[in-house]
Design a protein around this motif. Structure first.
Motif, PDB file in Angstrom:
ATOM      1  N   SER A 174       0.397 -10.428  23.647  1.00  0.00           N
ATOM      2  CA  SER A 174      -0.413 -10.092  24.826  1.00  0.00           C
ATOM      3  C   SER A 174      -0.474  -8.584  25.036  1.00  0.00           C
ATOM      4  CB  SER A 174       0.161 -10.773  26.077  1.00  0.00           C
ATOM      5  OG  SER A 174       1.412 -10.203  26.442  1.00  0.00           O
ATOM      6  N   HIS A 175       0.409  -7.843  24.408  1.00  0.00           N
ATOM      7  CA  HIS A 175       0.393  -6.384  24.478  1.00  0.00           C
ATOM      8  C   HIS A 175      -0.489  -5.854  23.351  1.00  0.00           C
ATOM      9  CE1 HIS A 175       3.602  -6.593  27.405  1.00  0.00           C
ATOM     10  NE2 HIS A 175       4.297  -7.357  26.579  1.00  0.00           N
ATOM     11  N   ARG A 176      -1.431  -5.031  23.721  1.00  0.00           N
ATOM     12  CA  ARG A 176      -2.411  -4.558  22.749  1.00  0.00           C
ATOM     13  C   ARG A 176      -1.749  -3.831  21.584  1.00  0.00           C
ATOM     14  NH1 ARG A 176      -3.046   0.766  23.268  1.00  0.00           N
ATOM     15  NH2 ARG A 176      -2.467   1.789  25.238  1.00  0.00           N
ATOM     16  N   GLU A 177      -0.587  -3.181  21.856  1.00  0.00           N
ATOM     17  CA  GLU A 177       0.099  -2.464  20.776  1.00  0.00           C
ATOM     18  C   GLU A 177       0.470  -3.387  19.626  1.00  0.00           C
ATOM     19  OE1 GLU A 177       1.080  -0.361  24.676  1.00  0.00           O
ATOM     20  OE2 GLU A 177       0.996  -2.431  23.942  1.00  0.00           O
ATOM     21  N   ASN A 178       0.708  -4.646  19.924  1.00  0.00           N
ATOM     22  CA  ASN A 178       1.117  -5.579  18.876  1.00  0.00           C
ATOM     23  C   ASN A 178      -0.055  -6.313  18.247  1.00  0.00           C
ATOM     24  OD1 ASN A 178       3.855  -4.970  19.304  1.00  0.00           O
ATOM     25  ND2 ASN A 178       3.953  -6.420  20.999  1.00  0.00           N
ATOM     26  N   ARG A 179      -1.212  -6.221  18.868  1.00  0.00           N
ATOM     27  CA  ARG A 179      -2.413  -6.845  18.275  1.00  0.00           C
ATOM     28  C   ARG A 179      -3.077  -5.920  17.269  1.00  0.00           C
ATOM     29  NH1 ARG A 179      -3.285  -8.187  23.714  1.00  0.00           N
ATOM     30  NH2 ARG A 179      -4.950  -6.649  23.888  1.00  0.00           N
ATOM     31  N   GLU A 180      -2.902  -4.625  17.456  1.00  0.00           N
ATOM     32  CA  GLU A 180      -3.520  -3.674  16.546  1.00  0.00           C
ATOM     33  C   GLU A 180      -2.729  -3.611  15.244  1.00  0.00           C
ATOM     34  OE1 GLU A 180      -3.645  -0.011  18.606  1.00  0.00           O
ATOM     35  OE2 GLU A 180      -5.057  -0.700  20.140  1.00  0.00           O
ATOM     36  N   LEU A 181      -3.434  -3.652  14.139  1.00  0.00           N
ATOM     37  CA  LEU A 181      -2.791  -3.614  12.837  1.00  0.00           C
ATOM     38  C   LEU A 181      -2.568  -2.167  12.436  1.00  0.00           C
ATOM     39  CD1 LEU A 181      -4.653  -6.423  10.884  1.00  0.00           C
ATOM     40  CD2 LEU A 181      -2.488  -6.541  12.090  1.00  0.00           C
ATOM     41  N   SER A 182      -1.311  -1.785  12.315  1.00  0.00           N
ATOM     42  CA  SER A 182      -1.008  -0.454  11.837  1.00  0.00           C
ATOM     43  C   SER A 182      -1.369  -0.344  10.372  1.00  0.00           C
ATOM     44  CB  SER A 182       0.487  -0.167  12.010  1.00  0.00           C
ATOM     45  OG  SER A 182       0.866   0.972  11.287  1.00  0.00           O
ATOM     46  N   GLN A 183      -1.827   0.841   9.967  1.00  0.00           N
ATOM     47  CA  GLN A 183      -2.105   1.028   8.549  1.00  0.00           C
ATOM     48  C   GLN A 183      -0.860   0.771   7.712  1.00  0.00           C
ATOM     49  OE1 GLN A 183      -3.894   5.041   8.368  1.00  0.00           O
ATOM     50  NE2 GLN A 183      -5.643   4.056   7.432  1.00  0.00           N
ATOM     51  N   VAL A 184       0.272   1.184   8.223  1.00  0.00           N
ATOM     52  CA  VAL A 184       1.500   0.981   7.462  1.00  0.00           C
ATOM     53  C   VAL A 184       1.785  -0.503   7.293  1.00  0.00           C
ATOM     54  CG1 VAL A 184       3.983   1.418   7.430  1.00  0.00           C
ATOM     55  CG2 VAL A 184       2.418   3.175   8.244  1.00  0.00           C
ATOM     56  N   ALA A 185       1.400  -1.304   8.280  1.00  0.00           N
ATOM     57  CA  ALA A 185       1.675  -2.726   8.196  1.00  0.00           C
ATOM     58  C   ALA A 185       0.615  -3.471   7.398  1.00  0.00           C
ATOM     59  CB  ALA A 185       1.761  -3.326   9.598  1.00  0.00           C
ATOM     60  N   SER A 186      -0.502  -2.823   7.142  1.00  0.00           N
ATOM     61  CA  SER A 186      -1.596  -3.529   6.483  1.00  0.00           C
ATOM     62  C   SER A 186      -1.306  -3.773   5.019  1.00  0.00           C
ATOM     63  CB  SER A 186      -2.905  -2.737   6.620  1.00  0.00           C
ATOM     64  OG  SER A 186      -2.810  -1.533   5.887  1.00  0.00           O
ATOM     65  N   ILE A 187      -1.853  -4.837   4.497  1.00  0.00           N
ATOM     66  CA  ILE A 187      -1.749  -5.146   3.078  1.00  0.00           C
ATOM     67  C   ILE A 187      -3.115  -4.880   2.469  1.00  0.00           C
ATOM     68  CG2 ILE A 187      -1.238  -6.922   1.379  1.00  0.00           C
ATOM     69  CD1 ILE A 187       0.386  -8.341   3.507  1.00  0.00           C
ATOM     70  N   PRO A 188      -3.261  -3.837   1.672  1.00  0.00           N
ATOM     71  CA  PRO A 188      -4.578  -3.528   1.119  1.00  0.00           C
ATOM     72  C   PRO A 188      -5.102  -4.686   0.276  1.00  0.00           C
ATOM     73  CG  PRO A 188      -3.034  -1.727   0.765  1.00  0.00           C
ATOM     74  CD  PRO A 188      -2.243  -2.894   1.257  1.00  0.00           C
ATOM     75  N   PRO A 189      -6.342  -5.076   0.456  1.00  0.00           N
ATOM     76  CA  PRO A 189      -6.887  -6.161  -0.356  1.00  0.00           C
ATOM     77  C   PRO A 189      -6.992  -5.752  -1.815  1.00  0.00           C
ATOM     78  CG  PRO A 189      -8.622  -5.063   0.880  1.00  0.00           C
ATOM     79  CD  PRO A 189      -7.329  -4.502   1.375  1.00  0.00           C
ATOM     80  N   ALA A 190      -6.844  -6.730  -2.701  1.00  0.00           N
ATOM     81  CA  ALA A 190      -6.948  -6.451  -4.131  1.00  0.00           C
ATOM     82  C   ALA A 190      -8.362  -5.981  -4.449  1.00  0.00           C
ATOM     83  CB  ALA A 190      -6.624  -7.704  -4.929  1.00  0.00           C
ATOM     84  N   MET A 191      -8.464  -4.973  -5.327  1.00  0.00           N
ATOM     85  CA  MET A 191      -9.756  -4.411  -5.700  1.00  0.00           C
ATOM     86  C   MET A 191      -9.911  -4.462  -7.212  1.00  0.00           C
ATOM     87  SD  MET A 191      -9.905  -1.102  -3.155  1.00  0.00           S
ATOM     88  CE  MET A 191     -11.535  -0.663  -3.743  1.00  0.00           C
ATOM     89  N   ASN A 192     -11.144  -4.633  -7.651  1.00  0.00           N
ATOM     90  CA  ASN A 192     -11.385  -4.767  -9.080  1.00  0.00           C
ATOM     91  C   ASN A 192     -11.054  -3.495  -9.849  1.00  0.00           C
ATOM     92  OD1 ASN A 192     -12.268  -7.394  -8.754  1.00  0.00           O
ATOM     93  ND2 ASN A 192     -14.393  -6.769  -8.393  1.00  0.00           N
ATOM     94  N   ASP A 193     -11.420  -2.335  -9.288  1.00  0.00           N
ATOM     95  CA  ASP A 193     -11.209  -1.101 -10.044  1.00  0.00           C
ATOM     96  C   ASP A 193      -9.781  -0.577  -9.939  1.00  0.00           C
ATOM     97  OD1 ASP A 193     -11.394  -0.477  -7.431  1.00  0.00           O
ATOM     98  OD2 ASP A 193     -12.920   1.083  -7.664  1.00  0.00           O
ATOM     99  N   GLU A 194      -8.977  -1.118  -8.978  1.00  0.00           N
ATOM    100  CA  GLU A 194      -7.559  -0.769  -8.872  1.00  0.00           C
ATOM    101  C   GLU A 194      -7.311   0.736  -8.898  1.00  0.00           C
ATOM    102  OE1 GLU A 194      -5.335  -2.809  -8.092  1.00  0.00           O
ATOM    103  OE2 GLU A 194      -6.332  -4.696  -8.449  1.00  0.00           O
ATOM    104  N   TRP A 195      -8.101   1.507  -8.180  1.00  0.00           N
ATOM    105  CA  TRP A 195      -7.916   2.956  -8.193  1.00  0.00           C
ATOM    106  C   TRP A 195      -6.902   3.363  -7.132  1.00  0.00           C
ATOM    107  CZ3 TRP A 195      -9.719   5.209  -3.630  1.00  0.00           C
ATOM    108  CH2 TRP A 195     -10.562   4.381  -2.852  1.00  0.00           C
ATOM    109  N   GLY A 196      -6.391   4.540  -7.278  1.00  0.00           N
ATOM    110  CA  GLY A 196      -5.372   5.039  -6.368  1.00  0.00           C
ATOM    111  C   GLY A 196      -4.112   5.416  -7.124  1.00  0.00           C
ATOM    112  N   ARG A 197      -3.196   6.037  -6.418  1.00  0.00           N
ATOM    113  CA  ARG A 197      -1.950   6.428  -7.051  1.00  0.00           C
ATOM    114  C   ARG A 197      -0.816   6.316  -6.037  1.00  0.00           C
ATOM    115  NH1 ARG A 197      -0.234  11.431  -5.486  1.00  0.00           N
ATOM    116  NH2 ARG A 197      -1.721  12.714  -4.322  1.00  0.00           N
ATOM    117  N   ALA A 198       0.384   6.128  -6.557  1.00  0.00           N
ATOM    118  CA  ALA A 198       1.541   6.052  -5.674  1.00  0.00           C
ATOM    119  C   ALA A 198       1.898   7.431  -5.164  1.00  0.00           C
ATOM    120  CB  ALA A 198       2.731   5.456  -6.421  1.00  0.00           C
ATOM    121  N   GLN A 199       2.615   7.462  -4.049  1.00  0.00           N
ATOM    122  CA  GLN A 199       3.164   8.731  -3.609  1.00  0.00           C
ATOM    123  C   GLN A 199       4.184   9.219  -4.629  1.00  0.00           C
ATOM    124  OE1 GLN A 199       4.460   7.448   0.368  1.00  0.00           O
ATOM    125  NE2 GLN A 199       3.171   9.083   1.135  1.00  0.00           N
TER     126      GLN A 199
END
Length: 716
Positions: A683-708
């Motif tokens: 019921s608290h909006r802070e917990n309804r919003e998905l933090s980027q850190v908590a998000s699971i990036p969807p799988a992508m065909n080109d799989e681009w990006g790099r680790a820190q």
């Protein structure tokens, strides 16, 4: 006798207060829905203006009427003690110390519910329309002993306390040690709407297994340990105590949660709201702050001086006697005893952190860090006294951050080995330094300990395994290592520099927050168990490089403990919240803990680190004198290379692992109370919003990006 103006509203010439019979009074107790069935059959006592006493029971609708009573107001009380065997009431009434005067009224009120989800007093009750007079009352308005009950909530229709006091002044009410009850007026029907006795308590899993719920909840409790207890007066109270300071330990448990108010502040400087997951319970099942009542409890009497007991002394340890500045709090309910130990917060703490000399762990086996051991010994008796009084086979859950985590480990092992208590210990620590040697760690192998490390926190890397020196002796070789650290130098100190004795060693299996920055700017974070030292030690090595030369251990530790990845509200709590949200999403969707894209990025980073270790091994071999075969050096490097390989295998399992509800919520996974608790939390909006850190990036065909960047020198 002519009455003054203050009394005119209650007595007049037409209705004198005298011994005339022929009058009546009726009353009804209802809940906030206007229904009186919850109070049906409840015994009551009425005192009239002539000193007569009438006893009876409410009917099935919570109603009673007295006929032919003396003219004048009457006082209504519900002071009959509970006589049943239902738990936890019977246990609380007969326990060895601080027996509670629980009344039948209290038990009934605990079984009612609020009309509104937020617990605020309602307006416009249906029962109000049927009454000549209407009061919103609490249990403490109607009983004599109130120290164990919650504070009064604001209300519109409160009973007129000064009228009760006037009855006593005029001599109409019977002699009593304290004023109690509500005054009713003759020839009137009065409806008393009783506020439910409900409370909130943080959900804590009592199972051995690691769960995201405890990760988050205990991070909040560990952070709360930095607050004061907040009791007023803090010492030598006379009649009552209050807890006005927010945030404070006492305010959270004795004011907010006991009054059914959600609280989120666990740090005075906290800006972001982090709400615990709260379970609604009957008031007697809350985390208890013990009552203060010098009339009932001789140990509370002010004349005892330094031996006087009061809530702050019972629940809060703030060491002055031994000078260790150790701080902790303790509370309990029927399933859990919670102990939270504070981390580094003062100069005395810093000196204790720096004292890496090892001393015997007298309660078990092996040796412990002397500074941490002294702090544990200072608080041991405080904890045992509490457990002696209130431990009834609950799970003892201990948590601590930083220095507090190290002390918590020694406390947990000391309690586990205490023969008199048979304590069942569960330990969560956050960013804790090493507290003891390898022998201690082996001896404490059966202690359940979940050790949380944030990705760039340097503190878990100290004291280094080789820091077995006296408090006054600093070996020049060690100074050189710190003042001019070669890349990766600190990482390999465990295998290269040993000053004698068993090495310092971490206890518990590491749970590591590992961040990932994707090329599209998405931030992700994976909590997992890497099983190797390189990732953890790199945080300390990075801190050394950022802060420059540090020729002394005290300066080193000062810098390390100021690293921002070590703070609770800025680092560990957000990461724990993000993990809880991530695991909730994974469990609900049935997806894996890591996506293929995340796995490939992390796996490549670990392989890069492994290759750097191989390169370091070749470099050391090239620089080693011809007559130095370097077996110890090679063994340390080879072992770490093997552990990195094992870590990669562990990472691979996350690709197919599916979470169950028990992984997220532990022992609460299938409880009927979980969904209402989650509904309140979301019921608290802070917990309804998905933090980027908590998000699971969807799988992508080109799989681009790099680790820190992830190597032996830094984790950015």
């Amino acid at each position: 006798m002519k009455l003054d103006a203050r009394k005119q509203s209650f007595f007049s010439d037409s209705k004198p207060a005298c011994s005339l019979r022929g009058h009546w009074v009726s009353f009804c107790l209802v809940d906030e829905l206007g229904v009186g069935a919850a109070y049906g059959g409840l015994p009551y006592t009425v005192h009239d203006s002539a000193g007569q006493q009438y006893k009876g029971r409410l009917n099935g609708e919570g109603f009673a009427k007295l006929q032919n009573i003396y003219c004048g107001p009457v006082v209504l009380v519900f002071d009959e003690l509970y006589s049943g065997t239902e738990q936890p009431y019977q246990r609380l009434m007969v326990r060895p110390t601080y027996k509670l005067p629980i009344t039948e009224l209290q038990v009934r009120a605990e079984q009612t519910r609020f009309a509104g989800s937020d617990g605020r007093c309602t307006e416009g009750s249906r029962a109000q329309q049927t009454a000549n007079r209407f009061y919103q009352v609490e249990v403490r308005d109607l009983v004599r002993h109130v120290a164990h009950l919650p504070p009064i909530e604001p209300r519109t229709h409160q009973p007129q306390r000064h009228a009760l006091e006037m009855m006593a002044t005029l001599g109409f009410s019977p002699p009593q040690p304290t004023l109690a009850g509500v005054m009713l007026f003759p020839n009137c029907h009065t409806v008393l709407e009783v506020r439910p006795l409900r409370a909130l308590r943080p959900l804590l899993s009592t199972e051995d297994g690691f769960c995201a719920l405890n990760l988050y909840q205990l991070a909040l409790m560990a952070s709360l340990s930095y607050c004061s207890f907040g009791q007023e007066p803090p010492q030598k109270p006379q009649n009552e105590v209050r807890f006005p300071l927010d945030p404070s330990v006492g305010h959270l448990f004795a004011e907010k949660l006991s009054g059914y108010h959600e609280a989120w502040r666990v740090d005075a400087e906290q800006q972001q709201r982090f709400y615990p997951l709260y379970e609604e319970v009957s008031y007697s099942r809350r985390f208890e702050i013990l009552p203060f009542d010098p009339v009932m409890y001789p140990q509370n009497r002010p004349e005892l001086g330094e031996k006087q007991e009061h809530p702050a002394r019972l629940h809060f340890f703030d060491d002055k006697e031994f000078g260790t500045d150790t701080q902790a709090f303790i509370s309990h309910h029927e399933e859990v005893i919670l102990i939270a130990v504070r981390g580094t917060a003062s100069a005395a703490d810093g000196l204790r952190d720096a004292n890496a000399h090892q001393v015997a762990f007298a309660e078990g086996v092996g040796k412990a860090h002397e500074g941490f051991y002294q702090a544990y010994r200072a608080m041991r008796d405080f904890v045992l006294r509490y457990l002696d009084q209130f431990h009834t086979d609950q799970r003892v859950i201990i948590c601590g951050h930083s220095l507090g985590g190290a002390i918590a480990l020694l406390l947990a092992e000391g309690l586990r080995r205490a023969t008199e208590g048979n304590y069942n210990i569960l330990l969560y620590t956050y960013g804790a330094p090493r507290a003891a040697d390898a022998e201690f760690t082996a001896g404490a192998s059966t202690l359940v300990h979940h050790r949380i490390v944030n990705h760039n926190d340097p503190v878990p890397s100290v004291p280094a395994p080789w820091m077995n020196t006296t408090a006054k002796l600093w070996v020049p070789g060690a100074v050189t290592l710190f003042s001019a650290p070669a890349p990766g130098g600190l990482l390999f100190a465990a295998g290269l520099v040993r000053l004698g004795g068993n090495p310092y060693q971490h206890h518990g299996e590491q749970q590591h927050f590992m961040p990932i920055m994707l090329a599209d700017g998405t931030r992700s974070s994976v909590l997992w168990k890497p099983g190797c030292e390189s990732i953890q030690e790199a945080g300390c090595n990075r801190a050394l490089q950022l802060h420059g030369d540090m020729p002394g251990r005290d300066n080193l530790l000062k810098q390390l403990f100021q690293a921002n990845q070590h703070f609770m509200t800025a680092s560990y709590i957000p990461a724990a919240w993000a993990t809880l949200r991530r695991w909730q999403q994974s469990q609900e969707s049935g997806g894996p803990l890591v996506t293929p894209r995340e796995f490939e990025l992390l796996d490549q980073a670990l392989e890069d680190m492994r290759q750097q270790l191989r390169n370091k091994r070749r470099e050391l071999a090239r620089l080693r004198p011809a007559n130095d075969r370097g077996y110890e050096h090679n063994d340390a490097l080879n072992s770490e290379i093997d552990r990195l390989h094992t870590s990669r295998e562990r990472l691979a399992t996350l690709r197919w692992r599916r979470l169950e509800a028990r992984d997220v919520y532990g022992s609460h996974a299938h409880g009927a109370h979980l969904q209402p608790s989650l509904k309140r939390w979301f019921s608290h909006r802070e917990n309804r919003e998905l933090s980027q850190v908590a998000s699971i990036p969807p799988a992508m065909n080109d799989e681009w990006g790099r680790a820190q960047t992830l190597d032996i020198d830094s984790i950015v």
